[in-house]
Enzyme design. Structure first.
Site, mmCIF file in Angstrom:
data_model
loop_
_atom_site.group_PDB
_atom_site.id
_atom_site.type_symbol
_atom_site.label_atom_id
_atom_site.label_comp_id
_atom_site.label_asym_id
_atom_site.label_seq_id
_atom_site.Cartn_x
_atom_site.Cartn_y
_atom_site.Cartn_z
ATOM 1 N N HIS A 1 0.823 -1.218 0.000
ATOM 2 C CA HIS A 1 0.000 0.000 0.000
ATOM 3 C C HIS A 1 0.852 1.261 0.000
ATOM 4 C CE1 HIS A 1 -3.053 -2.927 0.897
ATOM 5 N NE2 HIS A 1 -3.971 -2.005 0.692
ATOM 6 N N VAL B 1 -2.091 1.696 7.149
ATOM 7 C CA VAL B 1 -3.167 1.480 6.174
ATOM 8 C C VAL B 1 -4.516 1.722 6.837
ATOM 9 C CG1 VAL B 1 -4.304 -0.202 4.654
ATOM 10 C CG2 VAL B 1 -1.808 -0.178 4.815
ATOM 11 N N ILE B 2 -5.330 2.509 6.159
ATOM 12 C CA ILE B 2 -6.685 2.788 6.644
ATOM 13 C C ILE B 2 -7.598 2.912 5.432
ATOM 14 C CG2 ILE B 2 -6.361 5.314 6.644
ATOM 15 C CD1 ILE B 2 -8.004 5.319 9.313
#
Ligand SMILES: NC(=O)N[C@H]1NC(=O)NC1=O
Length: 172
Positions: A67, A120-121
């Site tokens: 990511h 990461v969200i």
């Protein structure tokens, strides 16, 4: 592109991976792996197959490392995937003032140094203030908690990416 689950099930392998290959960011191998599980009875069944595949991996941090940072280098250079670009734009990552931008960069760096993988969200579920608050709070967690939390967020991102590609049919 918006198909129903029957159309998804009818896709040859190459098209299946071309169309659905980025539902987990830069991990087309996950999509490739679940193709053999067709036919899927519903979008939820496809999502469950992806989720189970992720849970069975001996090492999940690699997925987190695929990511891009929020408002990070790829964002600045314009080299995000289309999906990530749209998600980051929607949560206001392109509209950070200079104070917010430097705070985001500093905290992303701090997070990565502490855990060895990026923060990461699911950006679509948050605005920029909320993302900064969560990033700051999650820097304090234990590593194992954050590893599991990051993967939970990957699954939320995957859920929304699947929904935008596949029509949900209430009869299924
Ligand atoms: N680092 C990070 O959370 N990246 C992402 N989140 C999201 O919703 N899309 C992304 O690319």
């Amino acid at each position: 592109m918006n198909m129903d689950i029957a159309a998804v099930n009818a896709l040859p392998y190459e098209d299946f991976v071309d169309i659905l290959g980025n539902v987990v960011e830069k991990c087309p191998i996950i999509t490739a792996a679940v193709w053999s599980g067709r036919p899927f009875l519903s979008l939820a069944a496809l999502e469950a197959a992806i989720s189970e595949f992720i849970d069975a991996l001996p090492e999940s941090e690699g997925i987190l490392r695929c990511h891009p940072d929020l408002a990070g280098r790829d964002h600045q250079s314009g080299s995000l995937t289309r999906e990530s670009h749209d998600e980051q734009a929607g949560s206001g990552m392109g509209a950070l003032n200079s104070g917010e931008a430097s705070r985001m960069a500093r905290l992303n760096q701090e997070y990565k140094e502490r855990f060895g993988f990026p923060f990461v969200i699911c950006a679509r579920m948050h605005d920029k203030e909320n993302i900064l608050r969560q990033l700051s709070a999650r820097c304090q967690n234990e590593r194992a908690v954050e590893r599991a939390r990051g993967i939970e967020e990957v699954k939320k991102i995957c859920h929304l990416r699947l929904q935008s590609l596949v029509l949900t049919d209430s009869r299924l």
